[in-house]
Design a protein around this motif. Structure first.
Motif, PDB file in Angstrom:
ATOM      1  N   CYS A  83       1.024  -1.011   0.033  1.00  0.00           N
ATOM      2  CA  CYS A  83      -0.013   0.068  -0.021  1.00  0.00           C
ATOM      3  C   CYS A  83       1.069   1.088  -0.095  1.00  0.00           C
ATOM      4  O   CYS A  83       1.836   1.366   0.765  1.00  0.00           O
ATOM      5  CB  CYS A  83      -0.929   0.188   1.382  1.00  0.00           C
ATOM      6  N   MET A  84       0.479   2.159  -0.713  1.00  0.00           N
ATOM      7  CA  MET A  84       1.421   3.521  -0.960  1.00  0.00           C
ATOM      8  C   MET A  84       0.501   4.752  -1.206  1.00  0.00           C
ATOM      9  O   MET A  84      -0.551   4.526  -1.694  1.00  0.00           O
ATOM     10  CB  MET A  84       2.370   3.461  -2.277  1.00  0.00           C
ATOM     11  N   ALA A  85       0.952   5.699  -0.495  1.00  0.00           N
ATOM     12  CA  ALA A  85       0.428   7.066  -0.732  1.00  0.00           C
ATOM     13  C   ALA A  85       1.174   7.895  -1.381  1.00  0.00           C
ATOM     14  O   ALA A  85       2.435   7.904  -0.919  1.00  0.00           O
ATOM     15  CB  ALA A  85      -0.191   7.536   0.440  1.00  0.00           C
ATOM     16  N   TRP A  86       0.798   8.566  -2.436  1.00  0.00           N
ATOM     17  CA  TRP A  86       1.913   9.523  -3.128  1.00  0.00           C
ATOM     18  C   TRP A  86       1.240  10.881  -3.348  1.00  0.00           C
ATOM     19  O   TRP A  86      -0.171  10.940  -3.445  1.00  0.00           O
ATOM     20  CB  TRP A  86       2.304   8.915  -4.422  1.00  0.00           C
ATOM     21  N   GLU A  87       2.019  11.857  -3.258  1.00  0.00           N
ATOM     22  CA  GLU A  87       1.418  12.987  -3.136  1.00  0.00           C
ATOM     23  C   GLU A  87       2.146  14.059  -4.188  1.00  0.00           C
ATOM     24  O   GLU A  87       3.503  13.923  -4.445  1.00  0.00           O
ATOM     25  CB  GLU A  87       1.522  13.888  -1.784  1.00  0.00           C
ATOM     26  N   GLY A  88       1.576  15.054  -4.896  1.00  0.00           N
ATOM     27  CA  GLY A  88       2.080  15.939  -5.807  1.00  0.00           C
ATOM     28  C   GLY A  88       1.028  16.640  -6.736  1.00  0.00           C
ATOM     29  O   GLY A  88      -0.324  16.291  -6.492  1.00  0.00           O
ATOM     30  N   VAL A  89       1.404  17.696  -7.382  1.00  0.00           N
ATOM     31  CA  VAL A  89       0.554  18.447  -8.291  1.00  0.00           C
ATOM     32  C   VAL A  89       0.408  17.439  -9.342  1.00  0.00           C
ATOM     33  O   VAL A  89       1.070  16.957 -10.244  1.00  0.00           O
ATOM     34  CB  VAL A  89       1.212  19.625  -8.745  1.00  0.00           C
ATOM     35  N   GLY A  90      -1.017  17.148  -9.739  1.00  0.00           N
ATOM     36  CA  GLY A  90      -1.277  16.288 -10.759  1.00  0.00           C
ATOM     37  C   GLY A  90      -1.066  14.780 -10.698  1.00  0.00           C
ATOM     38  O   GLY A  90      -0.814  13.942 -11.514  1.00  0.00           O
ATOM     39  N   VAL A  91      -0.769  14.619  -9.542  1.00  0.00           N
ATOM     40  CA  VAL A  91      -0.235  13.245  -9.209  1.00  0.00           C
ATOM     41  C   VAL A  91      -1.456  11.832  -9.736  1.00  0.00           C
ATOM     42  O   VAL A  91      -1.079  10.877 -10.057  1.00  0.00           O
ATOM     43  CB  VAL A  91      -0.090  12.773  -7.725  1.00  0.00           C
ATOM     44  N   VAL A  92      -2.702  12.132  -9.391  1.00  0.00           N
ATOM     45  CA  VAL A  92      -3.724  11.333  -9.771  1.00  0.00           C
ATOM     46  C   VAL A  92      -3.829  10.904 -11.255  1.00  0.00           C
ATOM     47  O   VAL A  92      -3.526   9.630 -11.552  1.00  0.00           O
ATOM     48  CB  VAL A  92      -4.888  11.826  -9.360  1.00  0.00           C
ATOM     49  N   ALA A  93      -3.626  11.941 -12.249  1.00  0.00           N
ATOM     50  CA  ALA A  93      -3.894  11.346 -13.541  1.00  0.00           C
ATOM     51  C   ALA A  93      -2.476  11.136 -14.000  1.00  0.00           C
ATOM     52  O   ALA A  93      -2.158  10.145 -14.815  1.00  0.00           O
ATOM     53  CB  ALA A  93      -4.270  12.723 -14.408  1.00  0.00           C
ATOM     54  N   SER A  94      -1.472  11.559 -13.709  1.00  0.00           N
ATOM     55  CA  SER A  94      -0.189  11.231 -14.088  1.00  0.00           C
ATOM     56  C   SER A  94       0.290   9.904 -13.518  1.00  0.00           C
ATOM     57  O   SER A  94       0.644   8.876 -14.148  1.00  0.00           O
ATOM     58  CB  SER A  94       0.957  12.085 -13.421  1.00  0.00           C
ATOM     59  N   ALA A  95      -0.160   9.357 -12.296  1.00  0.00           N
ATOM     60  CA  ALA A  95      -0.018   8.069 -12.021  1.00  0.00           C
ATOM     61  C   ALA A  95      -0.836   7.179 -12.805  1.00  0.00           C
ATOM     62  O   ALA A  95      -0.279   5.902 -13.156  1.00  0.00           O
ATOM     63  CB  ALA A  95      -0.221   7.708 -10.618  1.00  0.00           C
ATOM     64  N   ARG A  96      -1.963   7.238 -13.132  1.00  0.00           N
ATOM     65  CA  ARG A  96      -2.825   6.457 -14.027  1.00  0.00           C
ATOM     66  C   ARG A  96      -2.140   6.214 -15.379  1.00  0.00           C
ATOM     67  O   ARG A  96      -2.190   5.287 -15.934  1.00  0.00           O
ATOM     68  CB  ARG A  96      -4.092   7.196 -14.165  1.00  0.00           C
ATOM     69  N   LYS A  97      -1.322   7.416 -15.782  1.00  0.00           N
ATOM     70  CA  LYS A  97      -0.601   7.386 -17.166  1.00  0.00           C
ATOM     71  C   LYS A  97       0.560   6.453 -16.894  1.00  0.00           C
ATOM     72  O   LYS A  97       0.908   5.719 -17.958  1.00  0.00           O
ATOM     73  CB  LYS A  97      -0.293   8.783 -17.582  1.00  0.00           C
ATOM     74  N   GLN A 119      -2.656  -9.758 -18.550  1.00  0.00           N
ATOM     75  CA  GLN A 119      -4.068  -9.915 -18.427  1.00  0.00           C
ATOM     76  C   GLN A 119      -4.486  -8.893 -17.566  1.00  0.00           C
ATOM     77  O   GLN A 119      -3.892  -8.533 -16.375  1.00  0.00           O
ATOM     78  CB  GLN A 119      -4.220 -11.322 -17.971  1.00  0.00           C
ATOM     79  N   THR A 120      -5.644  -8.415 -17.543  1.00  0.00           N
ATOM     80  CA  THR A 120      -6.730  -7.585 -16.756  1.00  0.00           C
ATOM     81  C   THR A 120      -6.698  -8.290 -15.480  1.00  0.00           C
ATOM     82  O   THR A 120      -6.590  -7.431 -14.304  1.00  0.00           O
ATOM     83  CB  THR A 120      -8.071  -7.507 -17.345  1.00  0.00           C
ATOM     84  N   GLY A 121      -7.134  -9.500 -15.303  1.00  0.00           N
ATOM     85  CA  GLY A 121      -7.155 -10.304 -13.934  1.00  0.00           C
ATOM     86  C   GLY A 121      -5.719 -10.258 -12.931  1.00  0.00           C
ATOM     87  O   GLY A 121      -6.006 -10.728 -12.015  1.00  0.00           O
ATOM     88  N   ARG A 122      -4.486  -9.848 -13.655  1.00  0.00           N
ATOM     89  CA  ARG A 122      -3.317 -10.117 -13.227  1.00  0.00           C
ATOM     90  C   ARG A 122      -2.595  -8.625 -13.690  1.00  0.00           C
ATOM     91  O   ARG A 122      -1.410  -8.934 -14.151  1.00  0.00           O
ATOM     92  CB  ARG A 122      -2.518 -11.269 -13.502  1.00  0.00           C
ATOM     93  N   ASN A 123      -3.032  -7.453 -13.282  1.00  0.00           N
ATOM     94  CA  ASN A 123      -2.437  -6.194 -14.022  1.00  0.00           C
ATOM     95  C   ASN A 123      -1.681  -5.479 -12.862  1.00  0.00           C
ATOM     96  O   ASN A 123      -1.457  -4.260 -12.808  1.00  0.00           O
ATOM     97  CB  ASN A 123      -3.630  -5.369 -14.594  1.00  0.00           C
ATOM     98  N   VAL A 124      -0.971  -6.297 -11.881  1.00  0.00           N
ATOM     99  CA  VAL A 124       0.016  -5.886 -11.175  1.00  0.00           C
ATOM    100  C   VAL A 124      -0.110  -4.576 -10.157  1.00  0.00           C
ATOM    101  O   VAL A 124       0.478  -4.432  -9.146  1.00  0.00           O
ATOM    102  CB  VAL A 124       1.333  -5.933 -11.668  1.00  0.00           C
ATOM    103  N   VAL A 125      -0.829  -3.595 -10.442  1.00  0.00           N
ATOM    104  CA  VAL A 125      -1.035  -2.342  -9.803  1.00  0.00           C
ATOM    105  C   VAL A 125      -2.315  -1.830  -9.776  1.00  0.00           C
ATOM    106  O   VAL A 125      -3.129  -1.859 -10.734  1.00  0.00           O
ATOM    107  CB  VAL A 125       0.349  -1.584 -10.184  1.00  0.00           C
ATOM    108  N   HIS A 126      -2.807  -0.929  -8.522  1.00  0.00           N
ATOM    109  CA  HIS A 126      -3.800  -0.269  -8.605  1.00  0.00           C
ATOM    110  C   HIS A 126      -3.476   1.337  -8.660  1.00  0.00           C
ATOM    111  O   HIS A 126      -2.338   1.651  -7.908  1.00  0.00           O
ATOM    112  CB  HIS A 126      -4.785  -0.332  -7.346  1.00  0.00           C
ATOM    113  N   GLY A 127      -4.238   2.249  -8.859  1.00  0.00           N
ATOM    114  CA  GLY A 127      -4.127   3.842  -9.056  1.00  0.00           C
ATOM    115  C   GLY A 127      -5.328   4.174  -8.769  1.00  0.00           C
ATOM    116  O   GLY A 127      -6.289   3.941  -9.482  1.00  0.00           O
TER     117      GLY A 127
END
Ligand code: GDP
Ligand code: MG
Length: 160
Positions: A83-97, A119-127
């Motif tokens: 589990c991680m929390a990350w902070e920054g300007v624009g971090v939400v959309a940038s992390a998704r990219k 595979q979608t069912g094993r896509n290693v990371v969440h954001g």
């Protein structure tokens, strides 16, 4: 408009990033953390955690009606996650990219899913998908006192 006034309107966001059980089992934790570190975002929370079923169901409650929901809950609770929390300007959309499309076969090369999964069912990371959900998910996965506010020594080498 003076540039410094525009800059001061930039909102600092938080996002919840999670290495899913397949990412932990495959030894991809360091690689995934590294991509966010190198980009220049600030890590404010980090832990290895075995997710209980109830928490997985709450986290993914918007997907409850989907046919794959039971498989998704089994997957997320099948082993420890990071589990991680990350902070920054624009971090939400940038992390998704940085993470790439939900289906790793559609995800662009250079993204985490595009480079490391098939595979979608094993896509290693969440954001998190929005700043609101970033806050909601960090509050869900972290307890009071597990989030650390600090000023990185290199902050001025990432943002003017
Ligand atoms: P994300 O925001 O890119 O993670 O995608 P969603 O919010 O749409 O879905 C959440 C998670 O549910 C995905 O990351 C996948 O792990 C899983 N998921 C989504 N769609 C499917 C599907 O069709 N089949 C399976 N097995 N899992 C899925
Ligand atoms: Mg999502």
């Amino acid at each position: 408009f003076l540039p410094h006034l525009v800059a001061s309107l930039e909102q600092v966001e938080e996002t919840y990033i999670m290495v899913k059980p397949d990412g932990v089992q495959r030894g991809l934790v360091g690689e995934i953390i590294s991509r966010f570190e190198k980009k220049g975002f600030k890590l404010t929370g980090l832990k290895l955690f075995q997710c209980p079923k109830e928490l997985a169901e709450e986290h993914y409650k918007d997907l409850k009606a989907r046919p794959f929901f039971p498989k998704l809950i089994n997957y997320i609770t099948s082993g420890p996650v990071v589990c991680m929390a990350w902070e920054g300007v624009g971090v939400v959309a940038s992390a998704r990219k940085l993470i790439g499309s939900t289906d790793p076969l559609q995800a662009e090369p250079g993204t985490i899913r595009g480079d490391l999964a098939v595979q979608t069912g094993r896509n290693v990371v969440h954001g998190s998908d929005s700043p609101e959900n970033g806050k909601r998910e960090i509050a869900l996965w972290f307890k009071e006192g597990e989030i650390c506010q600090w000023t990185p020594a290199l902050a001025s080498w990432f943002r003017e």
